[in-house]
Design a protein around this motif. Sequence first.
Motif, PDB file in Angstrom:
ATOM      1  N   GLY A  74      -7.118 103.941  90.027  1.00  0.00           N
ATOM      2  CA  GLY A  74      -6.770 102.737  89.870  1.00  0.00           C
ATOM      3  C   GLY A  74      -6.153 102.994  88.690  1.00  0.00           C
ATOM      4  O   GLY A  74      -4.719 102.535  88.685  1.00  0.00           O
ATOM      5  N   ALA A  75      -6.643 103.549  86.819  1.00  0.00           N
ATOM      6  CA  ALA A  75      -5.456 103.688  86.675  1.00  0.00           C
ATOM      7  C   ALA A  75      -4.238 104.221  86.647  1.00  0.00           C
ATOM      8  O   ALA A  75      -3.025 103.761  85.667  1.00  0.00           O
ATOM      9  N   MET A  76      -4.253 105.872  87.740  1.00  0.00           N
ATOM     10  CA  MET A  76      -2.905 106.498  87.728  1.00  0.00           C
ATOM     11  C   MET A  76      -2.375 105.900  88.511  1.00  0.00           C
ATOM     12  O   MET A  76      -0.825 105.559  87.996  1.00  0.00           O
ATOM     13  N   PHE A  77      -2.428 104.699  89.648  1.00  0.00           N
ATOM     14  CA  PHE A  77      -1.299 103.616  90.570  1.00  0.00           C
ATOM     15  C   PHE A  77      -1.225 102.834  88.924  1.00  0.00           C
ATOM     16  O   PHE A  77       0.320 102.669  89.020  1.00  0.00           O
ATOM     17  N   PHE A  78      -1.393 102.155  87.623  1.00  0.00           N
ATOM     18  CA  PHE A  78      -1.472 101.746  87.245  1.00  0.00           C
ATOM     19  C   PHE A  78      -0.024 101.951  86.210  1.00  0.00           C
ATOM     20  O   PHE A  78       0.596 101.393  86.174  1.00  0.00           O
ATOM     21  N   ALA A  79      -0.269 103.164  85.782  1.00  0.00           N
ATOM     22  CA  ALA A  79       0.295 103.721  85.167  1.00  0.00           C
ATOM     23  C   ALA A  79       1.120 104.449  85.829  1.00  0.00           C
ATOM     24  O   ALA A  79       2.565 104.198  85.281  1.00  0.00           O
ATOM     25  N   VAL A  80       1.682 104.746  87.055  1.00  0.00           N
ATOM     26  CA  VAL A  80       3.529 105.052  88.121  1.00  0.00           C
ATOM     27  C   VAL A  80       4.105 103.607  87.450  1.00  0.00           C
ATOM     28  O   VAL A  80       4.874 103.622  87.737  1.00  0.00           O
ATOM     29  N   LEU A  81       3.554 102.587  88.102  1.00  0.00           N
ATOM     30  CA  LEU A  81       3.970 101.574  87.813  1.00  0.00           C
ATOM     31  C   LEU A  81       4.610 100.994  86.827  1.00  0.00           C
ATOM     32  O   LEU A  81       5.661 100.565  86.320  1.00  0.00           O
ATOM     33  N   ALA A  82       4.313 100.681  85.238  1.00  0.00           N
ATOM     34  CA  ALA A  82       4.412 101.378  83.956  1.00  0.00           C
ATOM     35  C   ALA A  82       5.175 101.981  83.957  1.00  0.00           C
ATOM     36  O   ALA A  82       6.202 100.778  83.364  1.00  0.00           O
ATOM     37  N   ALA A  83       5.269 102.683  84.462  1.00  0.00           N
ATOM     38  CA  ALA A  83       6.577 104.126  84.657  1.00  0.00           C
ATOM     39  C   ALA A  83       8.167 103.663  84.843  1.00  0.00           C
ATOM     40  O   ALA A  83       8.895 103.439  84.276  1.00  0.00           O
ATOM     41  N   ALA A  84       7.920 103.034  86.348  1.00  0.00           N
ATOM     42  CA  ALA A  84       8.720 102.757  86.836  1.00  0.00           C
ATOM     43  C   ALA A  84       9.409 100.830  86.068  1.00  0.00           C
ATOM     44  O   ALA A  84      10.247 100.987  85.626  1.00  0.00           O
ATOM     45  N   ALA A  85       7.979  99.977  85.798  1.00  0.00           N
ATOM     46  CA  ALA A  85       8.544  99.176  85.496  1.00  0.00           C
ATOM     47  C   ALA A  85       9.844  99.120  83.751  1.00  0.00           C
ATOM     48  O   ALA A  85      10.618  98.403  83.843  1.00  0.00           O
ATOM     49  N   GLN A  86       8.821 100.362  82.891  1.00  0.00           N
ATOM     50  CA  GLN A  86       9.712 101.201  82.076  1.00  0.00           C
ATOM     51  C   GLN A  86      11.508 101.522  82.247  1.00  0.00           C
ATOM     52  O   GLN A  86      12.188 100.818  82.034  1.00  0.00           O
ATOM     53  N   ILE A  87      11.065 102.381  83.639  1.00  0.00           N
ATOM     54  CA  ILE A  87      13.249 103.042  83.503  1.00  0.00           C
ATOM     55  C   ILE A  87      13.686 101.463  84.643  1.00  0.00           C
ATOM     56  O   ILE A  87      14.785 101.081  83.674  1.00  0.00           O
ATOM     57  N   GLU A  88      13.068 100.095  84.944  1.00  0.00           N
ATOM     58  CA  GLU A  88      13.688  99.638  85.514  1.00  0.00           C
ATOM     59  C   GLU A  88      14.384  98.464  84.407  1.00  0.00           C
ATOM     60  O   GLU A  88      15.531  98.336  84.292  1.00  0.00           O
ATOM     61  N   ARG A  89      12.990  98.534  82.878  1.00  0.00           N
ATOM     62  CA  ARG A  89      13.830  97.551  81.986  1.00  0.00           C
ATOM     63  C   ARG A  89      15.245  98.187  80.803  1.00  0.00           C
ATOM     64  O   ARG A  89      16.245  98.083  80.679  1.00  0.00           O
ATOM     65  N   ASN A  90      15.031 100.053  81.603  1.00  0.00           N
ATOM     66  CA  ASN A  90      16.042 100.588  80.529  1.00  0.00           C
ATOM     67  C   ASN A  90      17.242 100.767  81.725  1.00  0.00           C
ATOM     68  O   ASN A  90      17.956 100.435  80.630  1.00  0.00           O
ATOM     69  N   TYR A  91      17.411 100.344  82.466  1.00  0.00           N
ATOM     70  CA  TYR A  91      18.425  99.989  83.535  1.00  0.00           C
ATOM     71  C   TYR A  91      19.029  98.425  83.451  1.00  0.00           C
ATOM     72  O   TYR A  91      20.713  98.576  83.068  1.00  0.00           O
ATOM     73  N   ILE A  92      18.049  97.753  83.034  1.00  0.00           N
ATOM     74  CA  ILE A  92      18.951  96.548  82.888  1.00  0.00           C
ATOM     75  C   ILE A  92      19.162  96.201  81.702  1.00  0.00           C
ATOM     76  O   ILE A  92      20.438  95.700  81.428  1.00  0.00           O
ATOM     77  N   ARG A  93      19.201  96.765  80.308  1.00  0.00           N
ATOM     78  CA  ARG A  93      18.908  97.035  79.274  1.00  0.00           C
ATOM     79  C   ARG A  93      21.027  97.054  78.704  1.00  0.00           C
ATOM     80  O   ARG A  93      21.661  97.517  78.520  1.00  0.00           O
ATOM     81  N   GLU A  94      20.973  99.046  79.502  1.00  0.00           N
ATOM     82  CA  GLU A  94      22.195 100.091  79.648  1.00  0.00           C
ATOM     83  C   GLU A  94      23.103  98.058  80.334  1.00  0.00           C
ATOM     84  O   GLU A  94      24.323  98.390  79.893  1.00  0.00           O
ATOM     85  N   LYS A  95      22.757  97.995  81.902  1.00  0.00           N
ATOM     86  CA  LYS A  95      23.685  97.282  81.707  1.00  0.00           C
ATOM     87  C   LYS A  95      24.186  96.227  81.553  1.00  0.00           C
ATOM     88  O   LYS A  95      25.567  95.275  81.761  1.00  0.00           O
ATOM     89  N   THR A  96      23.326  95.346  80.730  1.00  0.00           N
ATOM     90  CA  THR A  96      23.503  94.405  80.165  1.00  0.00           C
ATOM     91  C   THR A  96      24.399  94.716  78.795  1.00  0.00           C
ATOM     92  O   THR A  96      25.709  94.403  78.226  1.00  0.00           O
ATOM     93  N   LEU A  97      24.332  95.601  78.302  1.00  0.00           N
ATOM     94  CA  LEU A  97      24.758  96.289  77.049  1.00  0.00           C
ATOM     95  C   LEU A  97      26.586  96.475  77.736  1.00  0.00           C
ATOM     96  O   LEU A  97      27.720  96.542  76.640  1.00  0.00           O
ATOM     97  N   GLU A  98      26.644  97.128  79.268  1.00  0.00           N
ATOM     98  CA  GLU A  98      27.780  97.189  79.516  1.00  0.00           C
ATOM     99  C   GLU A  98      28.436  96.550  79.932  1.00  0.00           C
ATOM    100  O   GLU A  98      29.638  95.774  79.172  1.00  0.00           O
TER     101      GLU A  98
END
Length: 125
Positions: free
Chosen positions: A2-26
């Motif tokens: 379960g801990a590994m599953f949540f770590a993967v979800l957290a990594a995916a959420a961070q990638i999505e957040r960075n993508y949204i931030r880049e698009k907002t700045l653009e």
Amino acid sequence: MGAMFFAVLAAAAQIERNYIREKTLEGQQAAAAKGNHGGRPKVIDDDSLLFARALKDKGVPVPEIAKKLTIKTGKNAGKNPSVASLCARSPTPSRPRHRPGRRSSPRAGRRGWTSPAPAAAPTPS
């Protein structure tokens, strides 16, 4: 497991957040290139501020100055700015501001807002 599953979800959420931030700045950079900088329009522009300062130097009261000015842009275009808007843009305050460390009322000392002066230590004789 379960801990590994949540770590993967957290990594995916961070990638999505960075993508949204880049698009907002653009988007903000593209808007700035077109001349749109966002935010509310200024109620008192530089020309009106210069006129207001000249009237203030002549001794005209601030409420009278506000009645002589008109807002040029925004939803309140054509109306007079408030006295508060005028005071916010003025370089010197029209009334004294509260100074930190001072009592706000004569009774403030009785409420414990100020600490009494420490007693002098006795000197050895």
